[in-house]
Design a protein around this motif. Structure first.
Motif, PDB file in Angstrom:
ATOM      1  N   PRO A  55       0.828  -1.204   0.000  1.00  0.00           N
ATOM      2  CA  PRO A  55       0.000   0.000   0.000  1.00  0.00           C
ATOM      3  C   PRO A  55       0.869   1.263   0.000  1.00  0.00           C
ATOM      4  O   PRO A  55       1.985   1.258   0.509  1.00  0.00           O
ATOM      5  CB  PRO A  55      -0.810  -0.100   1.290  1.00  0.00           C
ATOM      6  N   ASN A  81     -12.522   2.501  -3.880  1.00  0.00           N
ATOM      7  CA  ASN A  81     -11.617   3.649  -3.984  1.00  0.00           C
ATOM      8  C   ASN A  81     -10.177   3.284  -3.648  1.00  0.00           C
ATOM      9  O   ASN A  81      -9.469   4.043  -2.993  1.00  0.00           O
ATOM     10  CB  ASN A  81     -12.082   4.810  -3.102  1.00  0.00           C
ATOM     11  N   ASP A  82      -9.753   2.112  -4.094  1.00  0.00           N
ATOM     12  CA  ASP A  82      -8.375   1.667  -3.863  1.00  0.00           C
ATOM     13  C   ASP A  82      -7.998   1.636  -2.389  1.00  0.00           C
ATOM     14  O   ASP A  82      -6.872   1.949  -2.016  1.00  0.00           O
ATOM     15  CB  ASP A  82      -7.385   2.544  -4.637  1.00  0.00           C
ATOM     16  N   ALA A  83      -8.938   1.286  -1.543  1.00  0.00           N
ATOM     17  CA  ALA A  83      -8.691   1.208  -0.103  1.00  0.00           C
ATOM     18  C   ALA A  83      -9.185  -0.121   0.440  1.00  0.00           C
ATOM     19  O   ALA A  83     -10.023  -0.778  -0.161  1.00  0.00           O
ATOM     20  CB  ALA A  83      -9.374   2.354   0.622  1.00  0.00           C
ATOM     21  N   THR A 100      -6.289   0.731   7.947  1.00  0.00           N
ATOM     22  CA  THR A 100      -6.725   1.087   6.603  1.00  0.00           C
ATOM     23  C   THR A 100      -5.505   1.121   5.703  1.00  0.00           C
ATOM     24  O   THR A 100      -4.480   1.713   6.056  1.00  0.00           O
ATOM     25  CB  THR A 100      -7.402   2.468   6.581  1.00  0.00           C
ATOM     26  N   GLN A 102      -4.254   1.970   1.659  1.00  0.00           N
ATOM     27  CA  GLN A 102      -4.672   2.668   0.440  1.00  0.00           C
ATOM     28  C   GLN A 102      -3.595   2.533  -0.631  1.00  0.00           C
ATOM     29  O   GLN A 102      -2.411   2.586  -0.329  1.00  0.00           O
ATOM     30  CB  GLN A 102      -4.922   4.152   0.728  1.00  0.00           C
ATOM     31  N   TRP A 103      -4.040   2.376  -1.883  1.00  0.00           N
ATOM     32  CA  TRP A 103      -3.119   2.236  -3.022  1.00  0.00           C
ATOM     33  C   TRP A 103      -3.262   3.398  -3.972  1.00  0.00           C
ATOM     34  O   TRP A 103      -4.198   4.081  -4.063  1.00  0.00           O
ATOM     35  CB  TRP A 103      -3.384   0.932  -3.763  1.00  0.00           C
TER      36      TRP A 103
END
Length: 103
Positions: A55, A81-83, A100, A102-103
């Motif tokens: 991530p 949402n890329d999360a 969490t 994210q990317w």
């Protein structure tokens, strides 16, 4: 052994992570305390394995101490949402850490 090695790697000298008699008799935990950052590291690696890449952002929050020895359950849900939302659950079902990625 993992708790001791993680303590050494992170320069964490608190005995609750590697000295069971101290953790139980002095600090009154039911066993050795499993590092929150170790649990977060496991979750970040879990997320990377699911998606196939690390991530770009990762945040976590400890909610409850996890003590060992025990099995921990890692779980993830992808809200979009890329999360990805992740959590660690102790053997008794309590959430010990949320994160969490994210990317």
């Amino acid at each position: 052994m993992l708790l001791f090695r993680y303590s050494a790697l992170t320069f964490n000298g608190h005995r609750i992570h590697y000295d069971a008699p101290y953790a139980t008799a002095v600090e009154h935990y039911p066993g050795l305390v499993i590092h929150g950052p170790l649990q977060a590291t496991l979750l970040m690696n879990f997320a990377a394995a699911i998606v196939g890449q690390s991530p770009q952002r990762f945040s976590f929050r400890g909610l409850r101490p996890a003590t060992g020895p025990q099995r921990l359950l890692l779980s993830a849900t992808a809200p979009g949402n890329d999360a990805m939302e992740l959590e660690v659950r102790s053997a008794d079902g309590h959430v010990t850490l949320k994160a969490t990625a994210q990317w």
